[in-house]
Design a protein around this motif. Structure first.
Motif, PDB file in Angstrom:
ATOM      1  N   GLY A  84       4.896  -4.658 -15.537  1.00 41.43           N
ATOM      2  CA  GLY A  84       4.565  -5.763 -16.437  1.00 41.43           C
ATOM      3  C   GLY A  84       4.850  -7.140 -15.881  1.00 41.43           C
ATOM      4  N   ALA A  85       4.855  -7.269 -14.555  1.00 43.98           N
ATOM      5  CA  ALA A  85       5.025  -8.577 -13.921  1.00 43.98           C
ATOM      6  C   ALA A  85       3.689  -9.320 -13.920  1.00 43.98           C
ATOM      7  N   PRO A  86       3.698 -10.608 -13.599  1.00 52.16           N
ATOM      8  CA  PRO A  86       2.430 -11.329 -13.485  1.00 52.16           C
ATOM      9  C   PRO A  86       1.540 -10.732 -12.397  1.00 52.16           C
ATOM     10  N   ILE A  87       0.246 -10.954 -12.518  1.00 52.41           N
ATOM     11  CA  ILE A  87      -0.683 -10.508 -11.481  1.00 52.41           C
ATOM     12  C   ILE A  87      -0.318 -11.169 -10.157  1.00 52.41           C
ATOM     13  N   GLY A  88      -0.324 -10.369  -9.095  1.00 53.46           N
ATOM     14  CA  GLY A  88      -0.055 -10.910  -7.769  1.00 53.46           C
ATOM     15  C   GLY A  88       1.298 -10.550  -7.209  1.00 53.46           C
ATOM     16  N   VAL A  89       1.919  -9.472  -7.736  1.00 49.90           N
ATOM     17  CA  VAL A  89       3.222  -9.043  -7.233  1.00 49.90           C
ATOM     18  C   VAL A  89       3.131  -7.585  -6.798  1.00 49.90           C
ATOM     19  N   GLY A  90       3.319  -7.346  -5.524  1.00 48.78           N
ATOM     20  CA  GLY A  90       3.332  -5.996  -4.982  1.00 48.78           C
ATOM     21  C   GLY A  90       4.507  -5.819  -4.055  1.00 48.78           C
ATOM     22  N   VAL A  91       4.732  -4.579  -3.630  1.00 54.05           N
ATOM     23  CA  VAL A  91       5.871  -4.258  -2.773  1.00 54.05           C
ATOM     24  C   VAL A  91       5.424  -3.302  -1.675  1.00 54.05           C
ATOM     25  N   LEU A  92       5.845  -3.585  -0.475  1.00 52.52           N
ATOM     26  CA  LEU A  92       5.672  -2.703   0.680  1.00 52.52           C
ATOM     27  C   LEU A  92       7.025  -2.118   1.026  1.00 52.52           C
ATOM     28  N   TYR A  93       7.073  -0.793   1.205  1.00 52.30           N
ATOM     29  CA  TYR A  93       8.327  -0.122   1.573  1.00 52.30           C
ATOM     30  C   TYR A  93       8.135   0.654   2.869  1.00 52.30           C
ATOM     31  N   ILE A  94       9.085   0.498   3.771  1.00 54.44           N
ATOM     32  CA  ILE A  94       9.171   1.327   4.971  1.00 54.44           C
ATOM     33  C   ILE A  94      10.624   1.758   5.125  1.00 54.44           C
ATOM     34  N   ALA A  95      10.861   3.061   5.236  1.00 52.45           N
ATOM     35  CA  ALA A  95      12.214   3.541   5.485  1.00 52.45           C
ATOM     36  C   ALA A  95      12.754   2.878   6.747  1.00 52.45           C
ATOM     37  N   LYS A  96      14.009   2.478   6.708  1.00 55.31           N
ATOM     38  CA  LYS A  96      14.562   1.626   7.762  1.00 55.31           C
ATOM     39  C   LYS A  96      14.330   2.171   9.165  1.00 55.31           C
ATOM     40  N   ALA A  97      14.534   3.473   9.346  1.00 56.61           N
ATOM     41  CA  ALA A  97      14.389   4.055  10.679  1.00 56.61           C
ATOM     42  C   ALA A  97      12.935   4.074  11.143  1.00 56.61           C
ATOM     43  N   ARG A  98      11.986   3.871  10.216  1.00 52.49           N
ATOM     44  CA  ARG A  98      10.568   3.972  10.571  1.00 52.49           C
ATOM     45  C   ARG A  98       9.899   2.612  10.712  1.00 52.49           C
ATOM     46  N   ILE A  99      10.621   1.531  10.525  1.00 47.31           N
ATOM     47  CA  ILE A  99      10.001   0.202  10.608  1.00 47.31           C
ATOM     48  C   ILE A  99       9.298  -0.028  11.939  1.00 47.31           C
ATOM     49  N   PRO A 100       9.849   0.413  13.086  1.00 51.01           N
ATOM     50  CA  PRO A 100       9.131   0.205  14.354  1.00 51.01           C
ATOM     51  C   PRO A 100       7.797   0.934  14.439  1.00 51.01           C
ATOM     52  N   ASP A 101       7.553   1.910  13.561  1.00 50.73           N
ATOM     53  CA  ASP A 101       6.304   2.679  13.608  1.00 50.73           C
ATOM     54  C   ASP A 101       5.143   1.951  12.944  1.00 50.73           C
ATOM     55  N   VAL A 102       5.396   0.763  12.404  1.00 46.66           N
ATOM     56  CA  VAL A 102       4.342  -0.102  11.865  1.00 46.66           C
ATOM     57  C   VAL A 102       4.396  -1.419  12.635  1.00 46.66           C
ATOM     58  N   ASP A 103       3.281  -1.775  13.244  1.00 43.46           N
ATOM     59  CA  ASP A 103       3.240  -2.989  14.070  1.00 43.46           C
ATOM     60  C   ASP A 103       3.436  -4.242  13.222  1.00 43.46           C
ATOM     61  N   PRO A 104       4.003  -5.281  13.804  1.00 42.26           N
ATOM     62  CA  PRO A 104       4.008  -6.582  13.136  1.00 42.26           C
ATOM     63  C   PRO A 104       2.578  -7.011  12.827  1.00 42.26           C
ATOM     64  N   PHE A 105       2.425  -7.782  11.774  1.00 47.20           N
ATOM     65  CA  PHE A 105       1.099  -8.176  11.314  1.00 47.20           C
ATOM     66  C   PHE A 105       0.481  -9.218  12.236  1.00 47.20           C
ATOM     67  N   MET A 106      -0.560  -8.835  12.973  1.00 48.27           N
ATOM     68  CA  MET A 106      -1.351  -9.749  13.799  1.00 48.27           C
ATOM     69  C   MET A 106      -0.468 -10.687  14.633  1.00 48.27           C
ATOM     70  N   GLY A 107       0.560 -10.121  15.227  1.00 48.86           N
ATOM     71  CA  GLY A 107       1.412 -10.901  16.114  1.00 48.86           C
ATOM     72  C   GLY A 107       2.370 -11.842  15.424  1.00 48.86           C
ATOM     73  N   ALA A 108       2.599 -11.635  14.128  1.00 44.63           N
ATOM     74  CA  ALA A 108       3.512 -12.514  13.391  1.00 44.63           C
ATOM     75  C   ALA A 108       4.888 -12.519  14.046  1.00 44.63           C
ATOM     76  N   ASP A 109       5.527 -13.680  14.016  1.00 43.99           N
ATOM     77  CA  ASP A 109       6.834 -13.804  14.665  1.00 43.99           C
ATOM     78  C   ASP A 109       7.816 -14.632  13.844  1.00 43.99           C
ATOM     79  N   ASP A 110       7.582 -14.688  12.499  1.00 48.66           N
ATOM     80  CA  ASP A 110       8.438 -15.518  11.670  1.00 48.66           C
ATOM     81  C   ASP A 110       9.691 -14.793  11.198  1.00 48.66           C
TER      82      ASP A 110
END
Length: 424
Positions: free
Chosen positions: A258-284
């Motif tokens: 029941g939050a406002p439109i435009g709120v989502g969540v991405l979850y990656i188990a901590k040990a698996r974070i390296p298995d998903v590439d950074p977004f388009m070379g993001a470095d922030d």
């Protein structure tokens, strides 16, 4: 301020939620069964939603209406952000978002450093699918007919992105718990090159609630990773992520939380974070930061701030109580139709497979045009708003979705309409 009392439980549902709602959590009696049918209690909850009276609103799967106190909080947040401008966003917003991130993580049963905010489950899942880097040419990826269209498209895109083959399956109809587990087991056994599969916890097409923990376990035993679509699950069914067994999950805050439109969540188990590439070379962020896996640009700050207020309202009622009420309302219209000639229900009687979303078609009418026409007839003749859904292996259908503000008389009206249409 409106206080609602039930057996000593006071729900201060009219509070302006800010530093905390002050709503005392309702403890469901007898596993939620007694509370589910307590119309006095739920009338008080329903009174916290401002809705149009022009139709019977049984299309609540698109997004979730904010309760009045959440909307009021969102408006205050928006006014504050607009007034204070970048003086707030550059100096204080980061700390506020960090606190909200911790609150969301606690609700999901994970660590704050395992989640990142997105603008919705679609953005989260696309980032997970596109960034998953453990595929090689010749591998296979698996999707099912119940999966969301844009997620299926993203998985198909991996053929060009990663050089993999797409495997599609149709899930059984009518569905049983063991039948669903067996369908995935058989598909994985028949395609031993599958290394990644998409799994939908609650389907947007027919509302089927899959036995996720069992399916992810059998996938893991075969060396297959699961990307889990929990867009329609969080807030209406138990969604403690560690219990589900998936290391990669996308969720929505603007459906059943029941939050406002435009709120989502991405979850990656901590040990698996390296298995998903950074977004388009993001470095922030640092290389191991989950937030590096998605980039939303300038976001709706007030919407994220109101996420805490939405959780206040949600948690004061409780997932168990919400699930019991939604099940009660769904069963109230589906069960009387089980043996009605001419009406085909796609929602099993097994409540473990059910949700607030349920689907039906008139017997033998499986084309998109026929089900668009059925939804139109329900609206124009009976004043009931539903939506046609397509893409099921068994054919198109119409989806009806109850919510916390749905009244029993409204679902009774749907059941009666379908009796008449089925007999025609």
């Amino acid at each position: 301020m409106t206080n609602l009392t039930r057996r000593g439980v006071v729900v201060a549902a009219g509070l302006a939620l800010g530093a905390g709602s002050g709503m005392a959590a309702a403890q469901p009696a007898a596993g939620g069964i007694a509370l589910a049918a307590d119309e006095t209690y739920w009338a008080g909850i329903a009174a916290q939603y401002d809705l149009t009276s022009e139709v019977v609103q049984l299309e609540n799967g698109n997004w979730g209406v904010m309760a009045r106190p959440v909307l009021a909080a969102y408006e205050r947040h928006q006014a504050m952000v607009n007034r204070r401008n970048s003086y707030y966003s550059r100096r204080e917003y980061g700390d506020d978002l960090t606190r909200i991130r911790a609150r969301v993580a606690a609700n999901l049963g994970v660590a704050p450093e395992e989640i990142a905010f997105t603008r919705g489950a679609t953005e989260a899942l696309q980032a997970l699918i596109g960034g998953y880097n453990r595929l090689k040419p010749g591998d296979q990826v698996l999707i099912a007919d119940l999966d969301y269209d844009s997620m299926q498209s993203a998985m198909a895109w991996l053929k060009d992105r990663r050089g993999v083959e797409l495997v599609r399956i149709g899930l059984p109809e009518p569905a049983t718990r063991q039948g669903l587990i067996d369908a995935y087991a058989q598909a994985l056994d028949a395609h031993p090159k599958v290394r990644l599969m998409l799994l939908t916890q609650v389907s947007h097409r027919n509302g089927l609630h899959l036995p996720v923990a069992e399916i992810t376990a059998l996938a893991r035993a075969r060396g297959v990773d699961v990307i889990l679509d929990s867009a329609h699950a969080w807030g209406q069914v138990a969604t403690k992520l560690p219990d589900l067994g998936a290391d990669f999950v996308g969720l929505n805050g603007h459906k059943w939380i029941g939050a406002p439109i435009g709120v989502g969540v991405l979850y990656i188990a901590k040990a698996r974070i390296p298995d998903v590439d950074p977004f388009m070379g993001a470095d922030d962020h640092s290389p191991g930061d989950v937030r590096l896996r998605v980039h939303t640009g300038t976001s709706n700050m007030a919407a994220y701030l109101a996420m805490a207020d939405a959780l206040d309202f949600h948690e004061a009622i409780g997932t168990q109580a919400k699930a019991a009420r939604l099940t009660y309302l769904r069963r109230r219209w589906t069960e009387p139709l089980r043996d009605v000639p001419g009406v085909q229900l796609l929602t099993p009687q097994d409540d473990r497979l059910g949700s607030a979303l349920a689907a039906f078609r008139l017997a033998g009418r499986t084309t998109p045009a026929e089900n668009v026409e059925l939804a139109r007839t329900l609206l124009e003749r009976f004043g009931i708003f539903t939506v046609a859904r397509h893409g099921l292996a068994g054919g198109s259908c119409v989806r009806a979705t109850v919510s916390l503000f749905t009244r029993p008389a409204e679902v009774d009206r749907l059941a009666q309409a379908l009796r008449e249409l089925g007999a025609a």
